[in-house]
Write an enzyme that holds these catalytic residues in place. Structure first.
Site, short mmCIF file in Angstrom:
data_model
loop_
_atom_site.label_atom_id
_atom_site.label_comp_id
_atom_site.label_asym_id
_atom_site.label_seq_id
_atom_site.Cartn_x
_atom_site.Cartn_y
_atom_site.Cartn_z
N SER A 177 -1.95 6.46 -5.17
CA SER A 177 -2.64 5.20 -4.94
C SER A 177 -3.64 5.36 -3.80
CB SER A 177 -1.64 4.07 -4.65
OG SER A 177 -2.29 2.82 -4.56
N THR A 178 -3.46 4.64 -2.71
CA THR A 178 -4.42 4.64 -1.61
C THR A 178 -4.66 6.04 -1.08
OG1 THR A 178 -3.52 2.50 -1.03
CG2 THR A 178 -4.99 3.54 0.57
N HIS A 203 -3.86 4.13 -9.04
CA HIS A 203 -4.10 2.69 -8.98
C HIS A 203 -5.58 2.44 -8.75
CE1 HIS A 203 0.31 2.29 -7.46
NE2 HIS A 203 0.26 2.42 -8.77
N MET A 296 0.19 3.12 -0.93
CA MET A 296 0.98 2.02 -0.37
C MET A 296 2.05 1.58 -1.35
SD MET A 296 -1.75 -0.55 1.38
CE MET A 296 -3.45 -0.04 1.39
N ASP A 299 5.70 2.00 -5.82
CA ASP A 299 5.55 2.33 -7.23
C ASP A 299 5.79 3.83 -7.43
OD1 ASP A 299 4.96 2.01 -9.96
OD2 ASP A 299 2.86 2.56 -9.64
#
Length: 363
Positions: A177-178, A203, A296, A299
Site C-alpha cells: 500500500s503506502t 492499494h 498502512m 490488510d
C-alpha cells in the site's frame, strides 16, 4: 486522560469541497479540523500559528499548485500529506510524482452521487487521516474502528486443505500500500524474465492501475500489466490488480489463472491483499510465496497467515525500509511471517525460493 485528536488541515480552492471534507472529518470524534483554507499561501499562514498532524491537499489550485506546496512541506517541515484530488487516468503521472515527492496517501475526492458511495469514501478518508497521523517518524494519533470491517469471507470462503492439488508451477503474491509505487519498482526492476508469475495488490484508486502497470512495464525486463479476468498466469509476468476490483488466484486443472471480481471492500480496501492471499492459500498451497510490503493498516495479515498455515512461504518487508510499517507489522504480530527482509533483498528472496522449488521438482 483522553488521547489528543488528530489535527487536520484542509487545503482546497473549492468552498464546496472544503465544506464536504470538513463535515466528513468532523463526524469522527478523534479528528479535529483545525482549518480549511483555499490555497497553500493561506495554509502556510495557518501553519505559522500551529502545525497540523495531517494535511489534506488538492493538486490543482490557483497561485500555487499542490505539488509545489507538497515539495516545500517535505523540504522544510515534513508533515503527513494526503492528496485528495479529482484525478483522471491522464493525470496518473502526477499521482506517481506525488508519491515520489513524499505524499503518504492519495485519495479521490469523496463521491456524493449515492449514499453508499458517500459512506464508503467518507470512511476511507477518515481512516486514512488517522493512519497517516500514526505513520512512523510522524506525529501520532489514535486509531478507532468506526464502521464494520469486512474480512475476505465477503468475497471467498475460507481455504480448505484438500482442495490444493499437486503442481510444479510456482506463484508469487504481493500485498502493498503506502509507499508501494516506488518500492514495487525497486523489486520488479531487478527481476529476471525467468522469475515466476507475480500477482500484486497495490492499494490504488480506480483508473490508475493500468497506467501504473504501463509505467513499470517500461522500466522492467519482465512484463508488467493490469490483470484481466480469466487470463492465465505466465512466468516472467507481474499482474497488477485493477483499482476498485478484487483479484483472486484460481486453478483450472494444473494451471493457474486470474479472476477479477466486484464486491464490498475487505479490510477497508478494494482490491484487498487478504482476498488475494486467501485465494492463493486455497488454490496454490505450498507452491506460492506470499510477501507483504510497506503500507498502512492491516490488510493482508489474515490472508498471509492462512497461506502460511497451508504451507506457503511468507516474507515481510522490514521496518527500516518501509515508508509505513503498518501492514508488515500486523502480519508479523499475528505469526504470518516466516522471514523479515529489507526491501533490497525481496527480489533475491523471490528467486531463491523459485530456484529451490525447481531443484526440488527435479529431484
Amino acid at each position: 486522560m483522553s488521547k489528543p485528536k488528530v489535527r487536520a488541515l484542509i487545503v482546497d480552492d473549492s468552498a464546496l469541497v472544503r465544506q464536504i471534507l470538513s463535515s466528513i472529518l468532523s463526524e469522527d470524534p478523534e479528528i479535529e479540523v483545525m482549518a480549511a483554507v483555499q490555497d497553500p499561501f493561506a495554509a502556510a499562514r495557518r501553519m505559522q500559528e500551529a502545525l497540523p498532524d495531517v494535511i489534506i491537499l488538492d493538486i490543482e489550485m490557483p497561485r500555487m499548485d499542490g505539488m509545489t506546496f507538497l515539495r516545500k512541506i517535505m523540504a522544510q517541515r515534513p508533515i503527513p500529506v494526503i492528496i485528495c484530488s479529482t484525478f483522471t487516468e491522464h493525470g496518473s503521472d502526477m499521482m506517481f510524482e506525488a508519491f515520489e515527492a513524499g505524499a503518504v496517501d492519495i485519495l479521490p475526492k469523496p463521491r456524493v452521487d449515492t449514499r453508499q458511495a458517500l459512506l464508503e469514501s467518507s470512511a476511507k478518508l477518515r481512516e486514512a487521516v488517522k493512519l497517516a497521523a500514526r505513520s512512523r517518524v510522524r506525529a501520532r494519533g489514535p486509531r478507532r474502528v468506526v464502521e464494520k470491517k469486512l474480512t475476505a469471507d465477503a468475497i471467498i470462503p475460507p481455504p480448505v486443505q484438500s482442495r490444493v492439488r499437486p503442481t510444479t508451477e510456482r506463484i508469487v503474491c504481493i500485498g502493498v500500500s503506502t509507499g508501494g509505487t516506488e518500492s514495487l519498482r525497486d523489486v520488479l526492476e531487478v527481476l529476471p524474465r525467468a522469475c515466476p508469475g507475480i500477482l500484486i495488490v497495490q492499494h490504488m484508486p480506480q483508473g490508475f492501475t493500468a497506467a501504473f502497470a504501463r509505467r513499470l512495464n517500461s522500466l522492467c525486463d519482465i512484463d508488467v500489466k493490469e490483470a484481466e479476468d480469466g487470463e492465465p498466469v505466465q512466468p516472467g509476468t507481474a499482474y497488477i490488480a485493477p483499482g476498485s476490483r478484487h483479484m483472486l488466484l484460481q486453478r483450472n486443472g494444473l494451471r493457474y489463472h486470474i479472476a477479477i471480481k466486484d464486491g464490498p471492500p475487505v479490510s477497508r480496501h478494494r482490491p484487498s491483499a487478504d482476498v488475494l492471499f486467501r485465494s492463493a492459500a486455497q488454490y496454490a498451497g505450498r507452491n506460492v510465496l506470499g510477501i507483504i510490503m510497506t503500507g498502512m493498516g492491516d490488510d493482508g495479515a489474515r490472508g498471509l497467515l492462512e497461506m502460511r498455515k497451508l504451507g506457503a512461504a511468507t516474507r515481510a518487508q522490514d521496518e527500516e525500509s518501509c515508508v509505513v510499517f503498518g501492514m508488515p507489522k500486523e502480519a508479523i504480530a499475528c505469526g504470518a511471517v516466516e522471514k523479515v527482509v529489507p526491501l533490497s533483498r525481496i527480489a533475491k528472496e523471490i528467486m531463491l525460493w523459485h530456484q529451490a522449488g525447481q531443484t526440488a521438482s527435479a529431484d
